[in-house]
Design a protein around this motif. Structure first.
Motif, PDB file in Angstrom:
ATOM      1  N   ASN A   3       0.830  -1.217   0.000  1.00  0.00           N
ATOM      2  CA  ASN A   3       0.000   0.000   0.000  1.00  0.00           C
ATOM      3  C   ASN A   3       0.856   1.255   0.000  1.00  0.00           C
ATOM      4  N   LEU A   4       1.904   1.260   0.841  1.00  0.00           N
ATOM      5  CA  LEU A   4       2.781   2.429   0.925  1.00  0.00           C
ATOM      6  C   LEU A   4       3.390   2.737  -0.443  1.00  0.00           C
ATOM      7  N   HIS A   7       0.750   4.131  -2.911  1.00  0.00           N
ATOM      8  CA  HIS A   7       0.415   5.538  -2.630  1.00  0.00           C
ATOM      9  C   HIS A   7       1.532   6.483  -3.089  1.00  0.00           C
ATOM     10  N   HIS A  36      -9.692   7.459  -0.655  1.00  0.00           N
ATOM     11  CA  HIS A  36      -9.306   6.452   0.340  1.00  0.00           C
ATOM     12  C   HIS A  36     -10.016   6.662   1.677  1.00  0.00           C
ATOM     13  N   TYR A  40     -12.257   3.677   3.303  1.00  0.00           N
ATOM     14  CA  TYR A  40     -12.043   3.166   4.664  1.00  0.00           C
ATOM     15  C   TYR A  40     -13.204   3.481   5.601  1.00  0.00           C
ATOM     16  N   ALA A 123       1.167   8.758   2.438  1.00  0.00           N
ATOM     17  CA  ALA A 123       1.075   7.295   2.487  1.00  0.00           C
ATOM     18  C   ALA A 123       0.909   6.829   3.938  1.00  0.00           C
ATOM     19  N   GLU A 127      -2.337   4.902   5.542  1.00  0.00           N
ATOM     20  CA  GLU A 127      -2.163   3.601   6.208  1.00  0.00           C
ATOM     21  C   GLU A 127      -2.663   3.641   7.651  1.00  0.00           C
ATOM     22  N   ARG A 130      -6.386   3.508   7.426  1.00  0.00           N
ATOM     23  CA  ARG A 130      -6.811   2.123   7.141  1.00  0.00           C
ATOM     24  C   ARG A 130      -6.727   1.269   8.404  1.00  0.00           C
ATOM     25  N   HIS A 131      -5.618   1.393   9.144  1.00  0.00           N
ATOM     26  CA  HIS A 131      -5.402   0.589  10.356  1.00  0.00           C
ATOM     27  C   HIS A 131      -6.506   0.838  11.385  1.00  0.00           C
ATOM     28  N   GLU A 263       7.769   1.488   7.118  1.00  0.00           N
ATOM     29  CA  GLU A 263       6.896   0.564   7.871  1.00  0.00           C
ATOM     30  C   GLU A 263       7.206   0.595   9.359  1.00  0.00           C
ATOM     31  N   LEU A 266       5.800   3.715  10.995  1.00  0.00           N
ATOM     32  CA  LEU A 266       4.353   3.622  11.223  1.00  0.00           C
ATOM     33  C   LEU A 266       4.039   2.711  12.399  1.00  0.00           C
TER      34      LEU A 266
END
Length: 288
Positions: A3-4, A7, A36, A40, A123, A127, A130-131, A263, A266
């Motif tokens: 995903n990252l 984006h 997005h 979501y 990005a 994310e 989304r999380h 990652e 995040l």
């Protein structure tokens, strides 16, 4: 990671023409964030759906059309809490460099893709949205996700939001900002700026570890959108992997992003956010 990458590659592609405020690429980037947020299931929390329109002005350089339309894109997760955590990142960049800010005089007229600045932060914003929208947990706090417009013209989107907020500022627990989180340098580590803006942050960071090195800095001011919130007496953290040779140049491209470190950043942010939800409403400390 997939995903990252998707984006950042979309937002920093040549077809976005550097995402200059008021121009086609910036409008497309705003649409992308909105799409997005809808996907979501975030609730619209702008003034016109997800959008908070405002007028931005180019002042650094003389241009034919200094006044530009821009939007903050705002989505909300309502957990029926009295308090809200704000998570933000700016989606605009320098276009072809004609609006000022380019660090490459020979590069003015070339597309400044802004992969690190700030496709990386957007990005991260998407994310985290989304999380927290898909983890099937009703958190103790609400979340407000904001894609800011016109940061490169002087933090204009975040200034506009804090002057005309769509939720009461006094209900904000704290604000997390991501700007340039894609070029981690192990020798320098990740900068976490704003650690001194609440007495709760030392408690929040207790027991937190990461696969990357991070350095905590007290000051709430800094050249990005958290400054607008700090100036309204709101605790802030600004995550930033630091300057580099491609900063504000046409060479800030997606193939230079460190996705593994991104990652890890995040994951660290999620740990910090989760720990912050174990605290009562955070106090504010002025650091300078």
């Amino acid at each position: 990671m997939k995903n990252l990458k998707k984006h950042i590659e979309y937002l920093s592609a040549d077809k976005m023409k550097g995402r200059e405020t008021g121009m086609e690429g910036s409008l497309k980037a705003a649409d992308y964030v909105e799409k997005h947020f809808k996907k979501y299931g975030l609730l619209p929390k702008g003034e016109q759906g997800y959008r908070q329109p405002f007028l931005a002005k180019v002042t650094r350089k003389k241009v034919e059309d200094p006044e530009r339309s821009s939007d903050n894109i705002i989505g909300f997760i309502d957990n029926q809490s009295p308090y809200t955590i704000v998570i933000g990142a700016h989606y605009d960049h320098l276009g072809y460099g004609h609006i000022g800010g380019s660090r490459d005089s020979l590069g003015v007229g070339k597309i400044h893709n802004g992969a690190d600045d700030n496709a990386s932060g957007v990005a991260g914003l998407l994310e985290l949205a989304r999380h927290y929208s898909s983890n099937n947990i009703k958190e103790a706090f609400n979340f407000l996700f904001i894609g800011f417009g016109a940061e490169e013209l002087g933090l204009l989107g975040s200034k506009h939001f804090t002057e005309k907020p769509t939720i009461p500022l006094e209900n904000i627990h704290w604000m997390l900002n991501m700007d340039m989180i894609g070029r981690y340098q192990p020798e320098n580590g990740l900068a976490v700026i704003g650690y001194g803006t609440s007495s709760a942050f030392p408690k929040i960071f207790e027991g937190i570890s990461s696969s990357i090195k991070f350095n905590k800095s007290k000051d709430g001011n800094g050249g990005s959108d958290q400054t607008s919130f700090y100036r309204k007496n709101i605790p802030v953290l600004f995550f930033h992997t630091g300057g580099h040779d491609d900063y504000h140049k046409p060479t800030d491209d997606a193939d230079k992003i460190d996705y593994k470190a991104l990652e890890a950043i995040l994951k660290l942010e999620i740990d910090v956010i989760d720990n912050s939800m174990k605290q009562p409403k955070m106090d504010f400390i002025w650091t300078n």
